[in-house]
Design a protein around this motif. Sequence first.
Motif, PDB file in Angstrom:
ATOM      1  N   VAL A 236       0.832  -1.203   0.000  1.00  0.00           N
ATOM      2  CA  VAL A 236       0.000   0.000   0.000  1.00  0.00           C
ATOM      3  C   VAL A 236       0.864   1.249   0.000  1.00  0.00           C
ATOM      4  CG1 VAL A 236      -1.637   1.363   1.361  1.00  0.00           C
ATOM      5  CG2 VAL A 236      -1.990  -1.098   1.083  1.00  0.00           C
ATOM      6  N   THR A 237       1.924   1.239   0.794  1.00  0.00           N
ATOM      7  CA  THR A 237       2.812   2.402   0.858  1.00  0.00           C
ATOM      8  C   THR A 237       3.410   2.705  -0.501  1.00  0.00           C
ATOM      9  OG1 THR A 237       3.355   1.783   3.124  1.00  0.00           O
ATOM     10  CG2 THR A 237       4.759   3.427   2.084  1.00  0.00           C
ATOM     11  N   PHE A 238       3.805   1.677  -1.232  1.00  0.00           N
ATOM     12  CA  PHE A 238       4.297   1.881  -2.595  1.00  0.00           C
ATOM     13  C   PHE A 238       3.197   2.450  -3.486  1.00  0.00           C
ATOM     14  CE2 PHE A 238       4.345   0.025  -6.908  1.00  0.00           C
ATOM     15  CZ  PHE A 238       5.442   0.709  -7.420  1.00  0.00           C
ATOM     16  N   MET A 239       2.002   1.885  -3.400  1.00  0.00           N
ATOM     17  CA  MET A 239       0.913   2.301  -4.284  1.00  0.00           C
ATOM     18  C   MET A 239       0.517   3.761  -4.097  1.00  0.00           C
ATOM     19  SD  MET A 239      -0.130   0.145  -6.530  1.00  0.00           S
ATOM     20  CE  MET A 239      -0.334  -1.595  -6.950  1.00  0.00           C
ATOM     21  N   VAL A 240       0.611   4.274  -2.885  1.00  0.00           N
ATOM     22  CA  VAL A 240       0.198   5.664  -2.656  1.00  0.00           C
ATOM     23  C   VAL A 240       1.337   6.652  -2.873  1.00  0.00           C
ATOM     24  CG1 VAL A 240      -1.549   4.920  -1.009  1.00  0.00           C
ATOM     25  CG2 VAL A 240       0.689   5.671  -0.160  1.00  0.00           C
ATOM     26  N   SER A 241       2.533   6.139  -3.176  1.00  0.00           N
ATOM     27  CA  SER A 241       3.685   7.010  -3.383  1.00  0.00           C
ATOM     28  C   SER A 241       3.818   7.412  -4.839  1.00  0.00           C
ATOM     29  CB  SER A 241       4.964   6.296  -2.931  1.00  0.00           C
ATOM     30  OG  SER A 241       5.341   5.306  -3.884  1.00  0.00           O
ATOM     31  N   GLU A 242       4.685   8.379  -5.094  1.00  0.00           N
ATOM     32  CA  GLU A 242       4.933   8.822  -6.470  1.00  0.00           C
ATOM     33  C   GLU A 242       5.631   7.738  -7.294  1.00  0.00           C
ATOM     34  OE1 GLU A 242       4.013  11.580  -8.230  1.00  0.00           O
ATOM     35  OE2 GLU A 242       2.696  11.761  -6.484  1.00  0.00           O
ATOM     36  N   ARG A 243       6.201   6.754  -6.625  1.00  0.00           N
ATOM     37  CA  ARG A 243       6.831   5.651  -7.363  1.00  0.00           C
ATOM     38  C   ARG A 243       5.809   4.846  -8.153  1.00  0.00           C
ATOM     39  NH1 ARG A 243       9.315   2.237  -2.959  1.00  0.00           N
ATOM     40  NH2 ARG A 243       7.872   3.318  -1.573  1.00  0.00           N
ATOM     41  N   ALA A 244       4.540   4.970  -7.793  1.00  0.00           N
ATOM     42  CA  ALA A 244       3.477   4.236  -8.485  1.00  0.00           C
ATOM     43  C   ALA A 244       2.596   5.187  -9.297  1.00  0.00           C
ATOM     44  CB  ALA A 244       2.626   3.480  -7.481  1.00  0.00           C
ATOM     45  N   SER A 245       3.168   6.285  -9.755  1.00  0.00           N
ATOM     46  CA  SER A 245       2.374   7.357 -10.369  1.00  0.00           C
ATOM     47  C   SER A 245       1.718   6.969 -11.687  1.00  0.00           C
ATOM     48  CB  SER A 245       3.250   8.597 -10.586  1.00  0.00           C
ATOM     49  OG  SER A 245       4.320   8.307 -11.477  1.00  0.00           O
ATOM     50  N   TRP A 246       2.110   5.830 -12.295  1.00  0.00           N
ATOM     51  CA  TRP A 246       1.481   5.409 -13.555  1.00  0.00           C
ATOM     52  C   TRP A 246       0.641   4.153 -13.360  1.00  0.00           C
ATOM     53  CZ3 TRP A 246       2.668   2.713 -18.609  1.00  0.00           C
ATOM     54  CH2 TRP A 246       2.023   3.345 -19.683  1.00  0.00           C
ATOM     55  N   ILE A 247       0.223   3.908 -12.125  1.00  0.00           N
ATOM     56  CA  ILE A 247      -0.605   2.753 -11.818  1.00  0.00           C
ATOM     57  C   ILE A 247      -1.975   3.226 -11.357  1.00  0.00           C
ATOM     58  CG2 ILE A 247      -0.882   0.690 -10.395  1.00  0.00           C
ATOM     59  CD1 ILE A 247       2.141   0.597 -10.066  1.00  0.00           C
ATOM     60  N   THR A 248      -3.012   2.839 -12.084  1.00  0.00           N
ATOM     61  CA  THR A 248      -4.381   3.103 -11.661  1.00  0.00           C
ATOM     62  C   THR A 248      -5.297   2.056 -12.273  1.00  0.00           C
ATOM     63  OG1 THR A 248      -6.014   4.862 -11.288  1.00  0.00           O
ATOM     64  CG2 THR A 248      -5.118   4.664 -13.531  1.00  0.00           C
ATOM     65  N   GLY A 249      -6.394   1.769 -11.584  1.00  0.00           N
ATOM     66  CA  GLY A 249      -7.339   0.763 -12.059  1.00  0.00           C
ATOM     67  C   GLY A 249      -6.866  -0.671 -11.872  1.00  0.00           C
ATOM     68  N   SER A 250      -5.732  -0.853 -11.233  1.00  0.00           N
ATOM     69  CA  SER A 250      -5.133  -2.184 -11.091  1.00  0.00           C
ATOM     70  C   SER A 250      -5.601  -2.871  -9.816  1.00  0.00           C
ATOM     71  CB  SER A 250      -3.605  -2.082 -11.068  1.00  0.00           C
ATOM     72  OG  SER A 250      -3.120  -1.529 -12.266  1.00  0.00           O
ATOM     73  N   ASN A 251      -5.481  -4.208  -9.826  1.00  0.00           N
ATOM     74  CA  ASN A 251      -5.782  -5.017  -8.645  1.00  0.00           C
ATOM     75  C   ASN A 251      -4.589  -5.939  -8.394  1.00  0.00           C
ATOM     76  OD1 ASN A 251      -7.386  -6.228  -6.530  1.00  0.00           O
ATOM     77  ND2 ASN A 251      -7.653  -7.969  -7.886  1.00  0.00           N
ATOM     78  N   LEU A 252      -3.885  -5.707  -7.302  1.00  0.00           N
ATOM     79  CA  LEU A 252      -2.671  -6.461  -6.988  1.00  0.00           C
ATOM     80  C   LEU A 252      -2.975  -7.599  -6.027  1.00  0.00           C
ATOM     81  CD1 LEU A 252       0.427  -6.776  -7.089  1.00  0.00           C
ATOM     82  CD2 LEU A 252       0.547  -5.155  -5.165  1.00  0.00           C
ATOM     83  N   VAL A 253      -2.687  -8.828  -6.466  1.00  0.00           N
ATOM     84  CA  VAL A 253      -2.875 -10.000  -5.623  1.00  0.00           C
ATOM     85  C   VAL A 253      -1.607 -10.236  -4.802  1.00  0.00           C
ATOM     86  CG1 VAL A 253      -3.284 -12.493  -5.582  1.00  0.00           C
ATOM     87  CG2 VAL A 253      -4.483 -11.053  -7.251  1.00  0.00           C
ATOM     88  N   ILE A 254      -1.764 -10.347  -3.487  1.00  0.00           N
ATOM     89  CA  ILE A 254      -0.636 -10.551  -2.578  1.00  0.00           C
ATOM     90  C   ILE A 254      -0.948 -11.769  -1.723  1.00  0.00           C
ATOM     91  CG2 ILE A 254       0.908  -9.479  -0.891  1.00  0.00           C
ATOM     92  CD1 ILE A 254      -0.293  -6.789  -1.680  1.00  0.00           C
ATOM     93  N   ASP A 255      -0.507 -12.944  -2.174  1.00  0.00           N
ATOM     94  CA  ASP A 255      -0.916 -14.177  -1.478  1.00  0.00           C
ATOM     95  C   ASP A 255       0.176 -15.257  -1.479  1.00  0.00           C
ATOM     96  OD1 ASP A 255      -0.901 -15.000  -4.117  1.00  0.00           O
ATOM     97  OD2 ASP A 255      -2.907 -15.892  -4.052  1.00  0.00           O
ATOM     98  N   GLY A 256       1.418 -14.862  -1.679  1.00  0.00           N
ATOM     99  CA  GLY A 256       2.498 -15.836  -1.651  1.00  0.00           C
ATOM    100  C   GLY A 256       2.458 -16.839  -2.794  1.00  0.00           C
ATOM    101  N   GLY A 257       1.670 -16.517  -3.833  1.00  0.00           N
ATOM    102  CA  GLY A 257       1.584 -17.395  -4.999  1.00  0.00           C
ATOM    103  C   GLY A 257       0.453 -18.403  -4.927  1.00  0.00           C
ATOM    104  N   LYS A 258      -0.369 -18.332  -3.851  1.00  0.00           N
ATOM    105  CA  LYS A 258      -1.427 -19.342  -3.677  1.00  0.00           C
ATOM    106  C   LYS A 258      -2.397 -19.360  -4.855  1.00  0.00           C
ATOM    107  CE  LYS A 258      -4.216 -22.224  -1.516  1.00  0.00           C
ATOM    108  NZ  LYS A 258      -5.317 -22.268  -2.495  1.00  0.00           N
ATOM    109  N   SER A 259      -2.837 -18.208  -5.332  1.00  0.00           N
ATOM    110  CA  SER A 259      -3.833 -18.167  -6.415  1.00  0.00           C
ATOM    111  C   SER A 259      -3.258 -18.703  -7.719  1.00  0.00           C
ATOM    112  CB  SER A 259      -4.364 -16.754  -6.619  1.00  0.00           C
ATOM    113  OG  SER A 259      -3.313 -15.866  -6.963  1.00  0.00           O
ATOM    114  N   ALA A 260      -1.927 -18.696  -7.849  1.00  0.00           N
ATOM    115  CA  ALA A 260      -1.308 -19.219  -9.074  1.00  0.00           C
ATOM    116  C   ALA A 260      -1.432 -20.738  -9.172  1.00  0.00           C
ATOM    117  CB  ALA A 260       0.168 -18.820  -9.127  1.00  0.00           C
ATOM    118  N   THR A 261      -1.713 -21.383  -8.053  1.00  0.00           N
ATOM    119  CA  THR A 261      -1.825 -22.835  -8.048  1.00  0.00           C
ATOM    120  C   THR A 261      -3.243 -23.300  -8.323  1.00  0.00           C
ATOM    121  OG1 THR A 261      -2.249 -22.966  -5.662  1.00  0.00           O
ATOM    122  CG2 THR A 261       0.048 -22.974  -6.387  1.00  0.00           C
TER     123      THR A 261
END
Length: 261
Positions: A236-261
């Motif tokens: 979240v801290t990255f997403m709200v920073s200027e480092r993520a200034s070209w990211i919008t409308g995205s959905n980031l999955v953070i699950d240790g790779g579980k959904s990939a299985t």
Amino acid sequence: MSQNRPKTMLPHELDGKRAVVTGGSRGIGAAIAQNLLDAGATVITAARKSTDETPAASKFVPADLSTTEGVREFADTALSILGGVDIVVNCAGGCRAFQSALDIENDWQHTMDVNFLSAVRVNAALVPSMREAGGGVIVHMSSTATISSYPMILHYAAAKAALEVYNKGLAVELAPDGIRVVSLCPGNVETPGADEARDKIVEYLGQDPAAAEETDWAAEVPLGRIGRSQDIADAVTFMVSERASWITGSNLVIDGGKSAT
């Protein structure tokens, strides 16, 4: 893997920013609020009540965000304290009942109010101040329940799925105003709320609680562990920073790779 890895924010990168974190009294919300504080932001946390986890440096506002009136009162208070808002993190949510997908009398409306409509109402109340400021960032906390759901939490998964669709449309609408909108999907994370949910699932399934305590929740996670609140807070801290200034409308999955299985 180290339990004490460094946080991912840069020093002072959120100096001067005014942030609101709903559901910020414990767990993931509290970790997000602390990260934003550490990065220099002024932070208001909101929940029904504070806990020992609520960051002491945040300004806590008790609020019932499941109702239109509760959101209005909270937004008025937040704006009176901050003078405006640059970052909104909609982390309020949860699932208080585990039930048949056909049990529509019990918890569907409350689940929609808490997990979906609270964010819709908070955004409607706070976006005007973000427009006045010339931009901002909105973060929605979804769930991997939208990827592989179970009947017992279908009402929760449906509310989070609605949130993800709303996230996309809102991102398009607010892009011309310089407001970015993103969502995150945490997987199995070790928090007080998630611990309670796992216990309720065991109860719903009629399993032996003692045996269930031995369940290895990390067994199906490719990275070998369940998540920590800090994993989500750092993203979240990255997403709200200027480092993520070209990211919008995205959905980031953070699950240790579980959904990939």
